[in-house]
Design a protein around this motif. Sequence first.
Motif, PDB file in Angstrom:
ATOM      1  N   SER A   1     -22.806  33.601  32.639  1.00  0.00           N
ATOM      2  CA  SER A   1     -21.379  33.416  32.212  1.00  0.00           C
ATOM      3  C   SER A   1     -21.290  31.758  32.110  1.00  0.00           C
ATOM      4  CB  SER A   1     -20.723  34.203  33.609  1.00  0.00           C
ATOM      5  OG  SER A   1     -19.402  33.978  33.249  1.00  0.00           O
TER       6      SER A   1
ATOM      7  N   HIS B   1     -24.229  43.379  36.183  1.00  0.00           N
ATOM      8  CA  HIS B   1     -23.224  42.698  36.613  1.00  0.00           C
ATOM      9  C   HIS B   1     -22.528  41.907  35.535  1.00  0.00           C
ATOM     10  CE1 HIS B   1     -25.784  43.482  40.311  1.00  0.00           C
ATOM     11  NE2 HIS B   1     -26.634  43.077  39.608  1.00  0.00           N
TER      12      HIS B   1
ATOM     13  N   GLY C   1     -11.042  32.496  34.479  1.00  0.00           N
ATOM     14  CA  GLY C   1     -11.245  30.989  34.317  1.00  0.00           C
ATOM     15  C   GLY C   1     -10.971  30.562  32.877  1.00  0.00           C
TER      16      GLY C   1
ATOM     17  N   LEU D   1     -32.332  40.262  32.519  1.00  0.00           N
ATOM     18  CA  LEU D   1     -33.442  40.817  33.626  1.00  0.00           C
ATOM     19  C   LEU D   1     -32.610  40.467  35.019  1.00  0.00           C
ATOM     20  CD1 LEU D   1     -36.058  41.543  34.466  1.00  0.00           C
ATOM     21  CD2 LEU D   1     -36.686  39.271  34.306  1.00  0.00           C
ATOM     22  N   GLU D   2     -32.569  41.775  35.637  1.00  0.00           N
ATOM     23  CA  GLU D   2     -31.867  41.748  36.792  1.00  0.00           C
ATOM     24  C   GLU D   2     -32.704  40.742  38.306  1.00  0.00           C
ATOM     25  OE1 GLU D   2     -30.814  45.296  38.904  1.00  0.00           O
ATOM     26  OE2 GLU D   2     -29.157  44.299  40.011  1.00  0.00           O
ATOM     27  N   VAL D   3     -32.276  39.886  38.791  1.00  0.00           N
ATOM     28  CA  VAL D   3     -32.732  39.123  39.969  1.00  0.00           C
ATOM     29  C   VAL D   3     -32.593  39.751  41.173  1.00  0.00           C
ATOM     30  CG1 VAL D   3     -33.097  36.942  41.138  1.00  0.00           C
ATOM     31  CG2 VAL D   3     -32.710  37.009  38.695  1.00  0.00           C
TER      32      VAL D   3
ATOM     33  N   CYS E   1     -26.357  30.723  39.180  1.00  0.00           N
ATOM     34  CA  CYS E   1     -25.059  30.925  38.767  1.00  0.00           C
ATOM     35  C   CYS E   1     -24.711  32.123  38.661  1.00  0.00           C
ATOM     36  CB  CYS E   1     -24.995  30.135  37.359  1.00  0.00           C
ATOM     37  SG  CYS E   1     -25.474  28.548  37.283  1.00  0.00           S
TER      38      CYS E   1
ATOM     39  N   THR F   1      -9.418  24.685  38.921  1.00  0.00           N
ATOM     40  CA  THR F   1     -10.404  23.936  39.174  1.00  0.00           C
ATOM     41  C   THR F   1     -11.919  24.470  39.224  1.00  0.00           C
ATOM     42  OG1 THR F   1      -9.735  24.401  41.568  1.00  0.00           O
ATOM     43  CG2 THR F   1      -9.478  22.166  40.766  1.00  0.00           C
ATOM     44  N   GLY F   2     -11.874  25.651  38.794  1.00  0.00           N
ATOM     45  CA  GLY F   2     -13.223  26.519  38.703  1.00  0.00           C
ATOM     46  C   GLY F   2     -14.119  25.995  37.487  1.00  0.00           C
TER      47      GLY F   2
HETATM   48  C1  LIG Z   1      -8.455  35.344  40.100  1.00  0.00           C
HETATM   49  C2  LIG Z   1      -9.238  34.283  39.717  1.00  0.00           C
HETATM   50  C3  LIG Z   1      -8.536  33.336  38.680  1.00  0.00           C
HETATM   51  C4  LIG Z   1      -9.406  32.348  38.118  1.00  0.00           C
HETATM   52  N1  LIG Z   1      -8.933  31.585  37.219  1.00  0.00           N
HETATM   53  C5  LIG Z   1      -9.445  30.323  36.713  1.00  0.00           C
HETATM   54  C6  LIG Z   1      -9.002  29.629  35.833  1.00  0.00           C
HETATM   55  O1  LIG Z   1      -7.692  29.924  35.600  1.00  0.00           O
HETATM   56  N2  LIG Z   1      -9.317  28.389  35.794  1.00  0.00           N
HETATM   57  C7  LIG Z   1     -10.823  28.147  36.216  1.00  0.00           C
HETATM   58  O2  LIG Z   1     -11.353  27.025  35.898  1.00  0.00           O
HETATM   59  N3  LIG Z   1     -11.368  28.917  37.166  1.00  0.00           N
HETATM   60  C8  LIG Z   1     -10.658  30.095  37.446  1.00  0.00           C
HETATM   61  N4  LIG Z   1     -11.377  30.878  38.232  1.00  0.00           N
HETATM   62  C9  LIG Z   1     -12.848  30.594  38.579  1.00  0.00           C
HETATM   63  C10 LIG Z   1     -13.787  31.198  37.676  1.00  0.00           C
HETATM   64  O3  LIG Z   1     -14.085  32.572  38.001  1.00  0.00           O
HETATM   65  C11 LIG Z   1     -14.791  30.574  37.371  1.00  0.00           C
HETATM   66  O4  LIG Z   1     -14.407  29.267  36.719  1.00  0.00           O
HETATM   67  C12 LIG Z   1     -15.799  30.850  36.324  1.00  0.00           C
HETATM   68  O5  LIG Z   1     -15.409  31.284  35.281  1.00  0.00           O
HETATM   69  C13 LIG Z   1     -16.956  31.712  36.930  1.00  0.00           C
HETATM   70  O6  LIG Z   1     -17.951  31.736  36.212  1.00  0.00           O
HETATM   71  P1  LIG Z   1     -19.419  31.910  37.036  1.00  0.00           P
HETATM   72  O7  LIG Z   1     -20.475  31.894  35.972  1.00  0.00           O
HETATM   73  O8  LIG Z   1     -19.695  31.266  38.224  1.00  0.00           O
HETATM   74  O9  LIG Z   1     -19.500  33.598  37.642  1.00  0.00           O
HETATM   75  P2  LIG Z   1     -19.262  35.012  36.892  1.00  0.00           P
HETATM   76  O10 LIG Z   1     -18.485  34.801  35.708  1.00  0.00           O
HETATM   77  O11 LIG Z   1     -19.227  35.705  37.704  1.00  0.00           O
HETATM   78  O12 LIG Z   1     -20.960  35.278  36.251  1.00  0.00           O
HETATM   79  C14 LIG Z   1     -21.968  35.594  37.247  1.00  0.00           C
HETATM   80  C15 LIG Z   1     -22.963  35.723  36.321  1.00  0.00           C
HETATM   81  O13 LIG Z   1     -24.368  36.166  36.993  1.00  0.00           O
HETATM   82  C16 LIG Z   1     -25.023  37.206  36.588  1.00  0.00           C
HETATM   83  N5  LIG Z   1     -25.678  37.840  37.864  1.00  0.00           N
HETATM   84  C17 LIG Z   1     -25.000  38.315  38.871  1.00  0.00           C
HETATM   85  N6  LIG Z   1     -25.789  38.585  39.900  1.00  0.00           N
HETATM   86  C18 LIG Z   1     -27.095  38.797  39.026  1.00  0.00           C
HETATM   87  C19 LIG Z   1     -28.537  39.109  39.426  1.00  0.00           C
HETATM   88  N7  LIG Z   1     -28.573  39.745  40.472  1.00  0.00           N
HETATM   89  N8  LIG Z   1     -29.446  39.266  38.262  1.00  0.00           N
HETATM   90  C20 LIG Z   1     -29.135  38.689  37.064  1.00  0.00           C
HETATM   91  N9  LIG Z   1     -28.031  38.021  36.912  1.00  0.00           N
HETATM   92  C21 LIG Z   1     -26.836  38.279  37.782  1.00  0.00           C
HETATM   93  C22 LIG Z   1     -24.054  38.188  35.884  1.00  0.00           C
HETATM   94  O14 LIG Z   1     -24.519  38.930  35.119  1.00  0.00           O
HETATM   95  C23 LIG Z   1     -23.073  37.156  35.226  1.00  0.00           C
HETATM   96  O15 LIG Z   1     -23.605  36.691  33.853  1.00  0.00           O
HETATM   97  C24 LIG Z   1     -10.865  32.095  38.724  1.00  0.00           C
HETATM   98  C25 LIG Z   1     -11.283  32.882  39.614  1.00  0.00           C
HETATM   99  C26 LIG Z   1     -10.620  34.164  40.113  1.00  0.00           C
HETATM  100  C27 LIG Z   1     -11.149  34.987  41.263  1.00  0.00           C
END
Ligand SMILES: Cc1cc2nc3c(=O)[nH]c(=O)nc-3n(C[C@H](O)[C@H](O)[C@H](O)COP(=O)(O)OP(=O)(O)OC[C@H]3O[C@@H](n4cnc5c(N)ncnc54)[C@H](O)[C@@H]3O)c2cc1C
Length: 495
Positions: A14, A41, A47, A179-181, A211, A338-339
Amino acid sequence: MNFHIKKVAIVGGSSAGLLSAVTLKYFFPKLHILLLYSKKHAPIGVGESTTAWFPQFLHEHLNISREEFYKSIWPVWKLGIRFEWGVPHISHFNYTFDGQFRYESQLLSKIPGFYCMHDMRQASRYSILMDKHHAPLLHDGKGNIKILSDGFGYHIDVYEFINYLTAKALSLGVDIQDLEVLDAKLDEYGNVQHLCCADDLKVNADLFIDCSGFKSQLLGKALQEKFISFGYRLFCDSAIVGNWKRRSPIFPFTTATTMNSGWRWRIDLRDRVSFGYVYSSSFCSQDEAIQEYLSLTPYATEDLRKISFRSGRYKRFWVNNVIAIGNASGFVEPLESTGQHMIVETIWRVVLALQDSNLCPTPKLIDATNRYVVDLWDEICDFLTLHFKFNRRLDTPFWKYCQEETDLGSLQNLVELYQDSGVCHAIAHLIPKSSIFEIDGYLTLLCGQQVLVKNLQPMADAEITEWLKYRQILHNNLENSVSPQEAFYFLESLY
Ligand SMILES: Cc1cc2nc3c(=O)[nH]c(=O)nc-3n(C[C@H](O)[C@H](O)[C@H](O)COP(=O)(O)OP(=O)(O)OC[C@H]3O[C@@H](n4cnc5c(N)ncnc54)[C@H](O)[C@@H]3O)c2cc1C
């Protein structure tokens, strides 16, 4: 023990995983980068609102041209946040990204901010544009359009962003696999030796980047790093999220509106509007939250979903040969968007550490990088407490609790100084050194919420005249600004 990095395995496809992959491959083209994600997942799918550092990172550090990015994503310009917040009798205040407390004008003799304590409306170009619902683009009347300045954020569709980054990563040579970890095998020093994946596959690498979102598959689960909760200072833990097909002009700013047990965002994308109610489950049930949400956004019924979260960060984001980025390393409610900011900021700190060490980071360098990133998380938590402590918009049990119980932490001195003397030069010494929000952010929240100042100096008639004149000049310079729709129309014909 130092380790030399030749191969990196990233878990997560993501925003955080793909931005990490693209950035590392861009700065270190010889690195072998493998990105694993699992269709089992789904990405969290929120975000969408960013800070101004996010576009700067994409366009200036990753060298992604605006044209390429706009044609793929069509982000909406974000000039700042419109806060429907603070005292009840004022409709809103604007937190702008153009530094509304830093103006320099020969017309004004007092410290920037003195005038805002009395009247903060339309104190900068962005604030005027926000109230006009206009983009930071000017039209010269001959069919040309010019970007006013670069200091704006974006609203992005997160799925389009993921698609864009996936194509970018592939074009740079990142190896992406579904591929799932499941787990990770650690050695005697606590380094990850290999990932244990579905179908009994093992994945080796020198550096592992977690991530995986809230699951924190490596840092939290495999390494059991301690989680530091912010829950005793920030009380929201849930969100209702939905969308609204566009039926009104585009707002070039994020809106944060006070709700009974939390607050609601409005984020305008080009073809839809995203709405989310962030609330505290100790003060309202999910059904009550949905009811309140729907009473204000009656059309936002498509894809309504509930997300639970915990605010906080891991003690360290970089432990041995594991780095966590994005929600896998920390999270606070998105009141200041801030995400994505922390994703690019953390990756950037990693890039700098890897450059400094020729891909051979030492424990001391890792410690110092941890310290830097952890301080940013703590600053965000502190900064958010200001929003909750001083919002007097509603008299509900949640807001009363916030006013009484919110712990300002390290901001206590700054707030006391402001309550004593208002905007003064000495306040600058109380702002953290590497602040995300800088002095403008703090003063916006204090002046915008009309925090009472004991020794507020009056504004003389001559000063009122100067202040009005100054704002009129800003207005005049923005006569040719255009709406986001008009700006899209121009840019589409240009690109
Ligand atoms: C309600 C809410 C509103 C938000 N609004 C904003 C906003 O307006 N602005 C902002 O900057 N941020 C915001 N955020 C934060 C936002 O979620 C992050 O900025 C960001 O988009 C999250 O991305 P990520 O890649 O960390 O996680 P995710 O999008 O959750 O991605 C996780 C990835 O990991 C993979 N994965 C998980 N487990 C496994 C596994 N076991 N094996 C293989 N792959 C796996 C999934 O397939 C996925 O690709 C918000 C969060 C929330 C909860």
